[in-house]
Design an enzyme around this catalytic site. Structure first.
Site, PDB file in Angstrom:
ATOM      1  N   GLU A   9       0.817  -1.220   0.000  1.00 49.92           N
ATOM      2  CA  GLU A   9       0.000   0.000   0.000  1.00 49.92           C
ATOM      3  C   GLU A   9       0.848   1.266   0.000  1.00 49.92           C
ATOM      4  O   GLU A   9       0.536   2.237  -0.677  1.00 49.92           O
ATOM      5  CB  GLU A   9      -0.920   0.017   1.229  1.00 49.92           C
ATOM      6  CG  GLU A   9      -2.055  -0.991   1.167  1.00 49.92           C
ATOM      7  CD  GLU A   9      -2.983  -0.860   2.364  1.00 49.92           C
ATOM      8  OE1 GLU A   9      -3.272   0.282   2.771  1.00 49.92           O
ATOM      9  OE2 GLU A   9      -3.419  -1.896   2.901  1.00 49.92           O
ATOM     10  N   ASP A  82      -2.070  -4.295   3.643  1.00 48.28           N
ATOM     11  CA  ASP A  82      -2.041  -4.427   5.105  1.00 48.28           C
ATOM     12  C   ASP A  82      -2.808  -5.652   5.596  1.00 48.28           C
ATOM     13  O   ASP A  82      -3.794  -6.079   4.967  1.00 48.28           O
ATOM     14  CB  ASP A  82      -2.611  -3.166   5.759  1.00 48.28           C
ATOM     15  CG  ASP A  82      -1.639  -1.992   5.680  1.00 48.28           C
ATOM     16  OD1 ASP A  82      -0.465  -2.216   5.318  1.00 48.28           O
ATOM     17  OD2 ASP A  82      -2.047  -0.856   5.962  1.00 48.28           O
ATOM     18  N   ASP A  84      -5.283  -6.708   7.383  1.00 47.83           N
ATOM     19  CA  ASP A  84      -6.594  -6.578   8.016  1.00 47.83           C
ATOM     20  C   ASP A  84      -7.659  -6.646   6.925  1.00 47.83           C
ATOM     21  O   ASP A  84      -7.346  -6.869   5.752  1.00 47.83           O
ATOM     22  CB  ASP A  84      -6.700  -5.283   8.833  1.00 47.83           C
ATOM     23  CG  ASP A  84      -6.368  -4.040   8.013  1.00 47.83           C
ATOM     24  OD1 ASP A  84      -6.346  -4.128   6.764  1.00 47.83           O
ATOM     25  OD2 ASP A  84      -6.135  -2.969   8.611  1.00 47.83           O
ATOM     26  N   GLU A  86      -9.461  -4.340   5.573  1.00 51.25           N
ATOM     27  CA  GLU A  86      -9.300  -3.289   4.576  1.00 51.25           C
ATOM     28  C   GLU A  86      -8.200  -3.662   3.592  1.00 51.25           C
ATOM     29  O   GLU A  86      -8.335  -3.475   2.377  1.00 51.25           O
ATOM     30  CB  GLU A  86      -8.955  -1.973   5.291  1.00 51.25           C
ATOM     31  CG  GLU A  86      -9.399  -0.743   4.539  1.00 51.25           C
ATOM     32  CD  GLU A  86      -9.339   0.507   5.392  1.00 51.25           C
ATOM     33  OE1 GLU A  86      -9.526   1.582   4.820  1.00 51.25           O
ATOM     34  OE2 GLU A  86      -9.106   0.409   6.623  1.00 51.25           O
ATOM     35  N   TYR A 305       2.287  -4.345  13.338  1.00 47.18           N
ATOM     36  CA  TYR A 305       1.132  -3.674  12.735  1.00 47.18           C
ATOM     37  C   TYR A 305       0.275  -3.013  13.805  1.00 47.18           C
ATOM     38  O   TYR A 305      -0.030  -3.606  14.841  1.00 47.18           O
ATOM     39  CB  TYR A 305       0.299  -4.678  11.939  1.00 47.18           C
ATOM     40  CG  TYR A 305      -0.745  -4.031  11.065  1.00 47.18           C
ATOM     41  CD1 TYR A 305      -0.387  -3.053  10.137  1.00 47.18           C
ATOM     42  CD2 TYR A 305      -2.086  -4.387  11.159  1.00 47.18           C
ATOM     43  CE1 TYR A 305      -1.336  -2.450   9.330  1.00 47.18           C
ATOM     44  CE2 TYR A 305      -3.044  -3.805  10.350  1.00 47.18           C
ATOM     45  CZ  TYR A 305      -2.654  -2.835   9.444  1.00 47.18           C
ATOM     46  OH  TYR A 305      -3.601  -2.236   8.643  1.00 47.18           O
ATOM     47  N   ARG A 307      -2.871  -1.726  13.765  1.00 49.88           N
ATOM     48  CA  ARG A 307      -4.336  -1.849  13.827  1.00 49.88           C
ATOM     49  C   ARG A 307      -4.667  -3.258  14.311  1.00 49.88           C
ATOM     50  O   ARG A 307      -4.711  -4.204  13.536  1.00 49.88           O
ATOM     51  CB  ARG A 307      -4.968  -1.582  12.457  1.00 49.88           C
ATOM     52  CG  ARG A 307      -4.813  -0.131  12.027  1.00 49.88           C
ATOM     53  CD  ARG A 307      -5.622   0.202  10.789  1.00 49.88           C
ATOM     54  NE  ARG A 307      -5.406   1.579  10.397  1.00 49.88           N
ATOM     55  CZ  ARG A 307      -4.491   1.991   9.525  1.00 49.88           C
ATOM     56  NH1 ARG A 307      -3.700   1.104   8.942  1.00 49.88           N
ATOM     57  NH2 ARG A 307      -4.353   3.266   9.223  1.00 49.88           N
ATOM     58  N   HIS A 352      -2.438 -10.737  14.504  1.00 51.07           N
ATOM     59  CA  HIS A 352      -2.099 -11.843  15.392  1.00 51.07           C
ATOM     60  C   HIS A 352      -1.523 -11.386  16.715  1.00 51.07           C
ATOM     61  O   HIS A 352      -1.519 -12.133  17.674  1.00 51.07           O
ATOM     62  CB  HIS A 352      -1.100 -12.773  14.708  1.00 51.07           C
ATOM     63  CG  HIS A 352      -1.684 -13.501  13.542  1.00 51.07           C
ATOM     64  ND1 HIS A 352      -2.823 -14.255  13.647  1.00 51.07           N
ATOM     65  CD2 HIS A 352      -1.292 -13.583  12.246  1.00 51.07           C
ATOM     66  CE1 HIS A 352      -3.113 -14.794  12.461  1.00 51.07           C
ATOM     67  NE2 HIS A 352      -2.200 -14.386  11.599  1.00 51.07           N
TER      68      HIS A 352
END
Length: 763
Positions: A9, A82, A84, A86, A305, A307, A352
Site C-alpha cells: 500500500e 495491510d 486486516d 481493509e 502492525y 491496527r 495476530h
C-alpha cells in the site's frame, strides 16, 4: 525484469521491502485504496443483491497503470496490502482491476502475502508461505462499505433539507456524537449537592498524620451524612477538647500487576494522556514506525502492525523480552513464566499480535537520532509498555490506622502505603482519565495500638459534588470500545469527522457539542432512534465480525438492515425544517406579542420571533429577556457602498466585522481591520498583492487581494524574491524547530529550500 512483483500500500514500505527481497523482486505501491464506490446515488443497488459500482480513484490512476504494466511482465504476483479486512479488500480490488483488463493470465500466480511486522525475517517468511485471498474478510469489508454508503447517502441529504446543507450523518459517527451530546445534557441537568468532611491533624514525633472522620457516635458516615455547615459545627463541638488515641492498626501487603501490551485502542488512549497527541496524529506516527525507518543504512520497521485488538505476543518476542529483562534487571524483576494476557475484544483477530517493538533490543535511546521527536516519544512509550508487561508485579505495604477521639465511637482513619518493590513500575506506569487524589499514597510514621496523640486541629471541609467530566479523546475512545461502536481502526477517523464537520469542539482538550451538533443529534435520536442506539450499532459490528469469520453471509445482513432503514427515511421526508430546527418557548415576543422560539442559524442557536420575517426580534441564547435592547454601533462618516444605508459593527462567529444595517436585503460585509498588505505582487495573476488573512481556525495565511477572481494562497510569509531553481517569482519564509529559518519555494514540485538561520542548539 524481475519475475516477481510484490504490491504493497505504502511507497515508504516499498523502499524497505526492496532492500529485504533484492533484485528478484519488483516492489510497487498502490498508494492506499485503488477503487472506491462511485460517489453518487445508486452505487449500491439494494434491488440487485447490493451490487456495488466501483471506479478507480482518480489520484491513484497512474499507480494502478504502473501496477498493470508490471503485472504483464511478471510471472508471480504477491499482494501484500495491510494485514486486516481493509488490506484484504484492497488486494481484491487490484485483482478485479486486473481481471477487467484481462491480465489474470492462468500461467501467472497471484497470491496473498501477510506480515505483521516489517523485518527481514518476517517478510521473507511471509513470501515463502503465501495464501489465497480470504473472501470472508473481503465480504466483511464490502458489507461495511455498503452500510456506510447507504446510511451516508440517505441520511445526509435528509439533513441538508431538514437542517442545513453540508451536514453529514454516519453509521458510527452518529452514535459517537450522541455520547458527547448526552454527556453535555447530564452536565446541564446536574445539580451540585453540598457535603462536609471532618479532618484531624495530629503527629507522632516530627511526622505529621492527617486523618478523616469515618465513624461518629458509633455510626459509619456516608458521603452526605454531614450535609451543611450547621451539622459540621455540631460534630466539631462534640469532638472539641477530646483526647486522641490509636484505636486499631491494620497492615496488609498489596501488589499491582502490569498492564497488557498495547492494542490500537489503548495506544490511542495512552498517547492522548501521556504525550498529548490526537488519535489521528498517533496513528500517523505509528504508521511511519511500522512502515520502516532508516537506521543509518538499514531500513527496518520498528513496531508491529498498529491496527489490532489482540494483546497476544509471539513466542519469539516473549523469549527476547525475557532475555532482555534477565540481562538488564535483577532476577526479582523476571517472572517464573511469561505473563499471558486475555483478549477483551469479542473477535480479536484484526492482527495476530499486540503492538510491540519488532525487537526489544532496539532500545529507544539507540534509535533516537534516526527518529523525529514524535516518533521517538511514541516508540519509547510502546517499547516501555511492552517490556513492562513481562515484568513482575509491584509490591506495597499498606497501613490503615483508626484514631479514636473522645472514645471508640468517634473514629478518624489515616491510610498510607509504601512501595516495597517497584517491579514493572521501574519501567512504566499507565495513566488514567479524571483520577482523584489518592490519599493512600501518604507515608505514615510507625503507630501502635494505644498510642496517645496530640490533637493539633480538628476542622471541617466543604465540598460540592461535581458533574460528570466531558469526554477527552482518550475517554471517548475508551467509551467507543466499551459500547462496541466502530472498531479500533475507525476511532481516529470518527473523531476527525466530528471535529471536521464542526459537530464538536475541543475546549481544554475536552469535547463540547456545537449547536449544530446538538440539533443533528436531536434529529437523529428522535427520528432514527434505532440507528444511533449503542446496542444496535454494537450488534451490527458483531455481525460484520461474523461475516469475516465465514459464520454469516453478508447480503442477508444488508437486506435486514436496509428494509427497515429505507422505510424510515421515506417516512421522515414529510418533516418540515421548523419541526427539526425550531424549539418552541413559552415566552411572548416583546416586539409583537407572538411566541418566541429557539432557532438554528449560521452562527449557532438563537431566540427569535415565530412571526419572522414580519417581526425581526432576535436575541442571543442566554441573554436576559428583560434587559434593554443594545443599540447597534454605527460606523461614523461612512455608508454602505452598495445601498448607501448606515454601516454597523456586528459580531460574527469569527469576531467583529462591518455589515450593512439593511441586512438581509443588503448583504454587504467587510473586515473591521483592513488586512495587512505584504507588498508582494501575486505570482499567479500579477494584478493584486498578497495580504495577510486569518483562516476560520485562526491560522494565518497569505492570499491575493483580488479574491475571488484570483485564488492564489500560501501558508508561509511571502517575500518578493524569485526561486533560483524554478524561477517562481515568490519565495516564502518557513520556521521550524528542526531546520530553523529557511527560504522555501512555495511550488511543491520544485522543493527548493535554503537555510537562513539554523535551529537553536538543544539545551
Amino acid at each position: 525484469m524481475p519475475a516477481n512483483l510484490l504490491i504493497v500500500e505504502s511507497p515508504s514500505k516499498a523502499k524497505t521491502l526492496q532492500k529485504y527481497l533484492g533484485k528478484d523482486f519488483q516492489i510497487l505501491a498502490s498508494y492506499g485504496h485503488v477503487r472506491g464506490l462511485v460517489r453518487k446515488s445508486g452505487s449500491v443497488d439494494p434491488d440487485n443483491s447490493f451490487k456495488m459500482k466501483y471506479q478507480v480513484i482518480d489520484k491513484n490512476k497512474k499507480h494502478v497503470d504502473a501496477i498493470c504494466e508490471a503485472v504483464e511482465r511478471a510471472d508471480h504476483v504477491f499482494l501484500a496490502s495491510d494485514p486486516d479486512r481493509e488490506g484484504e479488500a484492497i488486494s481484491w480490488h487490484i485483482l478485479e482491476i486486473l481481471k477487467a483488463k484481462k491480465l489474470l493470465n492462468p500461467e501467472k500466480t497471484f497470491k496473498r502475502v501477510v506480515f505483521h511486522e516489517i523485518t527481514e525475517t518476517a517478510v521473507k517468511q511471509a513470501v515463502a508461505h503465501p495464501r489465497d485471498l480470504d473472501f470472508n474478510l473481503v465480504n466483511a469489508q464490502q458489507a461495511r462499505s455498503a452500510l456506510d454508503y447507504l446510511v451516508g447517502f440517505n441520511l445526509s441529504p435528509l439533513l441538508w433539507r431538514k437542517v442545513r446543507t453540508g451536514l453529514s450523518a454516519g453509521r458510527v459517527q452518529s452514535p459517537a456524537l450522541r455520547l458527547i451530546c448526552e454527556r453535555e445534557l447530564e452536565i446541564r441537568a446536574f445539580t451540585a449537592q453540598e457535603y462536609w468532611t471532618i479532618h484531624l491533624d495530629t503527629k507522632k514525633g516530627r511526622s505529621k498524620v492527617a486523618a478523616k472522620l469515618t465513624t461518629w457516635q458509633g455510626n459509619k458516615l456516608d458521603q452526605f451524612d454531614i450535609p451543611d455547615e450547621d451539622t459540621q459545627a455540631k460534630v466539631l463541638a462534640s469532638l472539641s477538647g477530646q483526647p486522641a488515641q490509636v484505636h486499631a492498626v491494620e497492615k496488609k501487603k498489596k501488589s499491582r500487576s502490569p498492564t497488557a501490551p498495547f492494542t490500537t485502542s489503548t495506544l490511542q488512549q495512552e498517547s492522548v494522556r501521556k504525550l498529548g497527541f490526537t488519535t489521528d496524529r498517533t496513528m500517523r506516527t505509528a504508521q511511519s514506525l511500522y512502515e520502516g525507518v532508516n537506521l543509518g543504512g538499514e531500513t527496518v520497521g520498528l513496531i508491529t502492525y498498529m491496527r489490532t485488538d489482540s494483546v497476544a505476543l509471539s513466542n519469539d518476542a516473549l523469549t527476547e523480552i525475557r532475555e532482555f529483562i534477565a540481562n538488564h534487571f535483577d532476577k526479582d524483576y523476571l517472572p517464573n513464566a511469561p505473563v499471558v494476557y486475555k483478549n477483551k475484544a469479542k473477535n480479536a483477530q484484526e492482527a495476530h499480535e499486540a503492538i510491540r517493538p519488532t525487537s526489544i533490543l532496539r532500545t529507544p535511546e539507540s534509535v533516537k537520532t534516526f527518529l523525529s521527536p514524535e516518533q521517538f516519544k511514541l516508540y519509547q512509550m510502546i517499547w516501555k509498555r511492552t517490556l513492562s508487561c513481562q515484568m513482575t508485579a509491584a509490591k506495597f505495604d499498606t497501613v490503615a490506622v483508626d484514631i479514636a477521639v473522645g472514645g471508640p465511637e468517634n473514629l478518624f482513619r489515616a491510610t498510607g502505603q509504601t512501595l516495597v518493590f517497584p517491579g514493572f513500575m521501574a519501567v512504566y506506569q499507565e495513566d488514567a482519565d479524571d483520577v482523584e487524589d489518592d490519599e493512600d499514597e501518604a507515608r505514615l510514621p510507625v503507630l501502635t495500638e494505644g498510642d496517645v496523640l496530640p490533637v493539633e486541629q480538628i476542622y471541617g471541609e466543604q465540598h460540592f459534588t461535581q458533574p460528570p467530566p466531558r469526554f477527552t479523546e482518550a475517554s471517548l475512545v475508551k467509551s467507543l470500545e466499551e459500547f462496541g461502536i466502530g472498531r479500533p481502526s475507525t476511532y481516529a477517523s470518527i473523531i476527525y469527522t466530528l471535529k471536521d464537520r464542526e459537530y464538536v469542539i475541543l475546549d481544554k482538550k475536552r469535547f463540547t457539542p456545537t449547536d449544530t451538533g446538538e440539533v443533528v443529534n436531536k434529529f437523529l435520536t428522535e427520528h432514527f432512534t434505532q440507528y444511533v442506539d449503542y446496542n444496535f450499532t454494537a450488534k451490527l459490528e458483531d455481525k460484520l465480525d461474523e461475516i469475516s469469520t465465514g459464520s454469516r453471509e453478508w447480503v442477508p445482513v444488508l437486506e435486514e438492515f436496509w428494509k427497515k432503514f429505507h422505510k424510515q427515511v421515506e417516512d421522515k421526508q414529510a418533516l418540515s425544517r421548523a419541526e427539526v430546527t425550531h424549539e418552541a418557548l413559552d415566552e411572548d415576543c416583546p416586539k409583537c406579542g407572538n411566541k418566541l422560539s429557539i432557532r438554528l442559524g449560521k452562527r449557532g442557536r438563537f431566540i427569535s420571533c415565530t412571526a419572522y420575517p414580519e417581526c425581526d426580534y432576535t436575541r442571543n441564547l442566554g441573554d436576559d429577556p428583560n434587559a434593554a435592547p443594545v443599540e447597534p454601533e454605527v460606523v461614523p462618516d461612512r455608508t454602505c457602498p452598495k445601498c448607501e444605508s448606515a454601516l454597523h459593527i456586528k459580531v460574527g462567529r469569527y469576531g467583529k466585522f462591518i455589515g450593512c444595517s439593511n441586512y438581509p436585503k443588503c448583504k454587504h460585509i467587510e473586515p473591521l481591520e483592513k488586512p495587512k498588505d505584504t507588498g508582494v505582487e501575486c505570482p499567479e495573476c500579477h494584478k493584486g498583492s498578497l495580504i495577510e488573512r486569518k483562516s476560520r481556525y485562526g491560522k494565518m495565511f497569505y492570499s491575493c487581494n483580488t479574491y475571488p477572481d484570483c485564488k492564489y494562497a500560501t501558508w508561509n510569509p511571502p517575500i518578493a524574491e524569485a526561486c533560483p531553481q524554478c524561477q517562481w517569482p515568490v519565495m516564502t519564509i518557513k520556521v521550524t524547530k528542526r531546520r530553523g529559518t529557511e527560504k522555501v519555494c512555495p511550488q511543491k514540485e520544485c522543493g527548493y529550500s535554503e537555510v537562513i538561520e539554523p535551529p537553536a542548539p538543544k539545551a
